[in-house]
Design a protein around this motif. Sequence first.
Motif, PDB file in Angstrom:
ATOM      1  N   GLU A  55       0.918  -1.215   0.113  1.00 25.60           N
ATOM      2  CA  GLU A  55      -0.002   0.019  -0.033  1.00 25.60           C
ATOM      3  C   GLU A  55       0.907   1.269  -0.067  1.00 25.60           C
ATOM      4  O   GLU A  55       2.047   1.432   0.382  1.00 25.60           O
ATOM      5  CB  GLU A  55      -0.822  -0.120   1.090  1.00 25.60           C
ATOM      6  CG  GLU A  55      -2.104  -1.052   1.183  1.00 25.60           C
ATOM      7  CD  GLU A  55      -1.701  -1.789   2.658  1.00 25.60           C
ATOM      8  OE1 GLU A  55      -0.816  -1.814   3.334  1.00 25.60           O
ATOM      9  OE2 GLU A  55      -2.809  -2.694   2.614  1.00 25.60           O
ATOM     10  N   PHE A  56       0.175   2.332  -0.534  1.00 23.96           N
ATOM     11  CA  PHE A  56       0.788   3.658  -0.496  1.00 23.96           C
ATOM     12  C   PHE A  56      -0.054   4.502   0.285  1.00 23.96           C
ATOM     13  O   PHE A  56      -1.447   4.237   0.579  1.00 23.96           O
ATOM     14  CB  PHE A  56       0.675   4.389  -1.862  1.00 23.96           C
ATOM     15  CG  PHE A  56       0.973   5.444  -2.020  1.00 23.96           C
ATOM     16  CD1 PHE A  56       2.220   6.268  -1.680  1.00 23.96           C
ATOM     17  CD2 PHE A  56      -0.008   6.530  -2.422  1.00 23.96           C
ATOM     18  CE1 PHE A  56       2.412   7.638  -1.913  1.00 23.96           C
ATOM     19  CE2 PHE A  56       0.002   7.952  -2.677  1.00 23.96           C
ATOM     20  CZ  PHE A  56       1.234   8.475  -2.407  1.00 23.96           C
ATOM     21  N   PHE A  57       0.593   5.267   1.381  1.00 25.91           N
ATOM     22  CA  PHE A  57      -0.381   5.976   2.248  1.00 25.91           C
ATOM     23  C   PHE A  57       0.166   7.621   2.184  1.00 25.91           C
ATOM     24  O   PHE A  57       0.816   7.963   1.741  1.00 25.91           O
ATOM     25  CB  PHE A  57       0.291   5.931   3.701  1.00 25.91           C
ATOM     26  CG  PHE A  57       0.239   4.389   4.162  1.00 25.91           C
ATOM     27  CD1 PHE A  57      -0.866   3.554   4.529  1.00 25.91           C
ATOM     28  CD2 PHE A  57       0.995   3.638   3.691  1.00 25.91           C
ATOM     29  CE1 PHE A  57      -0.846   2.388   4.872  1.00 25.91           C
ATOM     30  CE2 PHE A  57       1.195   2.120   3.793  1.00 25.91           C
ATOM     31  CZ  PHE A  57       0.068   1.596   4.434  1.00 25.91           C
ATOM     32  N   VAL A  58      -1.203   8.328   2.374  1.00 23.37           N
ATOM     33  CA  VAL A  58      -1.208  10.148   2.464  1.00 23.37           C
ATOM     34  C   VAL A  58      -1.455   9.881   3.842  1.00 23.37           C
ATOM     35  O   VAL A  58      -2.711   9.699   4.297  1.00 23.37           O
ATOM     36  CB  VAL A  58      -2.133  10.702   1.575  1.00 23.37           C
ATOM     37  CG1 VAL A  58      -1.911  11.806   1.267  1.00 23.37           C
ATOM     38  CG2 VAL A  58      -1.770   9.853  -0.056  1.00 23.37           C
ATOM     39  N   ILE A  59      -0.759  11.048   4.340  1.00 25.96           N
ATOM     40  CA  ILE A  59      -1.274  11.390   5.755  1.00 25.96           C
ATOM     41  C   ILE A  59      -2.162  12.669   5.681  1.00 25.96           C
ATOM     42  O   ILE A  59      -1.797  13.593   5.120  1.00 25.96           O
ATOM     43  CB  ILE A  59      -0.009  11.717   6.817  1.00 25.96           C
ATOM     44  CG1 ILE A  59       1.086  10.725   6.655  1.00 25.96           C
ATOM     45  CG2 ILE A  59      -0.493  12.284   8.133  1.00 25.96           C
ATOM     46  CD1 ILE A  59       2.245  11.052   7.478  1.00 25.96           C
ATOM     47  N   VAL A  60      -3.385  12.376   6.367  1.00 26.39           N
ATOM     48  CA  VAL A  60      -4.180  13.467   6.343  1.00 26.39           C
ATOM     49  C   VAL A  60      -4.182  14.184   7.626  1.00 26.39           C
ATOM     50  O   VAL A  60      -3.955  15.475   7.849  1.00 26.39           O
ATOM     51  CB  VAL A  60      -5.592  12.902   6.309  1.00 26.39           C
ATOM     52  CG1 VAL A  60      -6.821  14.247   6.195  1.00 26.39           C
ATOM     53  CG2 VAL A  60      -5.949  12.297   4.870  1.00 26.39           C
ATOM     54  N   ASP A  61      -3.979  13.461   8.876  1.00 28.37           N
ATOM     55  CA  ASP A  61      -3.952  14.113   9.940  1.00 28.37           C
ATOM     56  C   ASP A  61      -2.959  13.004  10.778  1.00 28.37           C
ATOM     57  O   ASP A  61      -3.056  11.897  10.849  1.00 28.37           O
ATOM     58  CB  ASP A  61      -5.369  13.982  10.916  1.00 28.37           C
ATOM     59  CG  ASP A  61      -5.994  15.284  10.594  1.00 28.37           C
ATOM     60  OD1 ASP A  61      -5.441  16.371  10.460  1.00 28.37           O
ATOM     61  OD2 ASP A  61      -7.314  15.163  10.489  1.00 28.37           O
ATOM     62  N   GLY A  62      -2.153  13.724  11.826  1.00 24.74           N
ATOM     63  CA  GLY A  62      -1.141  12.715  12.682  1.00 24.74           C
ATOM     64  C   GLY A  62       0.086  12.511  12.187  1.00 24.74           C
ATOM     65  O   GLY A  62       0.322  13.386  11.166  1.00 24.74           O
ATOM     66  N   HIS A  63       0.723  12.003  12.709  1.00 19.26           N
ATOM     67  CA  HIS A  63       2.284  11.852  12.730  1.00 19.26           C
ATOM     68  C   HIS A  63       2.778  10.431  12.605  1.00 19.26           C
ATOM     69  O   HIS A  63       2.266   9.557  13.392  1.00 19.26           O
ATOM     70  CB  HIS A  63       3.111  12.846  13.488  1.00 19.26           C
ATOM     71  CG  HIS A  63       2.938  14.207  13.127  1.00 19.26           C
ATOM     72  ND1 HIS A  63       2.146  15.114  13.851  1.00 19.26           N
ATOM     73  CD2 HIS A  63       3.762  15.068  12.433  1.00 19.26           C
ATOM     74  CE1 HIS A  63       1.991  16.135  13.382  1.00 19.26           C
ATOM     75  NE2 HIS A  63       3.205  16.410  12.601  1.00 19.26           N
ATOM     76  N   VAL A  64       3.860  10.015  11.851  1.00 15.53           N
ATOM     77  CA  VAL A  64       4.505   8.865  11.901  1.00 15.53           C
ATOM     78  C   VAL A  64       5.874   9.174  11.998  1.00 15.53           C
ATOM     79  O   VAL A  64       6.637  10.004  11.541  1.00 15.53           O
ATOM     80  CB  VAL A  64       4.412   7.990  10.730  1.00 15.53           C
ATOM     81  CG1 VAL A  64       2.738   7.729  10.405  1.00 15.53           C
ATOM     82  CG2 VAL A  64       4.809   8.603   9.295  1.00 15.53           C
TER      83      VAL A  64
END
Length: 144
Positions: A55-64
């Motif tokens: 999978e590919f991810f786009v962060i909308v809210d929050g942090h990694v």
Amino acid sequence: MPLFQSSSTKLTLLQKVPLFEGLSQRQLRLIAQLADEVDIPAGKRLATAGETGHEFFVIVDGHVAVKIRTGRTVRLGPGDVFGEMSLIDGGPRSATVEATTPLRLLVVGHREFWQLLAEAPPIAHTIMRTLCRRLRDAEAAPTA
Ligand code: CMP
């Protein structure tokens, strides 16, 4: 909060994501079909270095936290993307990625990722720029 939002709610959300700025309504509607909106608790691992990525991810809210093999940790937040490398070259995950806060993500599967790039070339350009920046950062970082 439901795991998956209705498509009109998702469209409103997509319009606020910098990666999708400048895209047409038609392209945004397609992305709404291709991407799942998912809420993730803090502490969850989203990618493990050395494992296959799907999978590919786009962060909308929050942090990694992205834990790179050199031992360095990079923090990513709203508007940032991750998981693109394994989908592009088919290689294993280059880093371990964990949620450091509760997250709202857009998640795109492997097949949908290529469809997304084909249908919305500005996203491909942003991902290429991101890869170049990460390569430059990695080369500039002091070796352990
Ligand atoms: P992928 O290799 O699929 O899975 C781990 C992800 O971490 C990788 O894709 C990138 O999205 C991200 N990543 C790897 N190296 C860096 C870096 N130097 N800076 C930011 N993100 C990175």
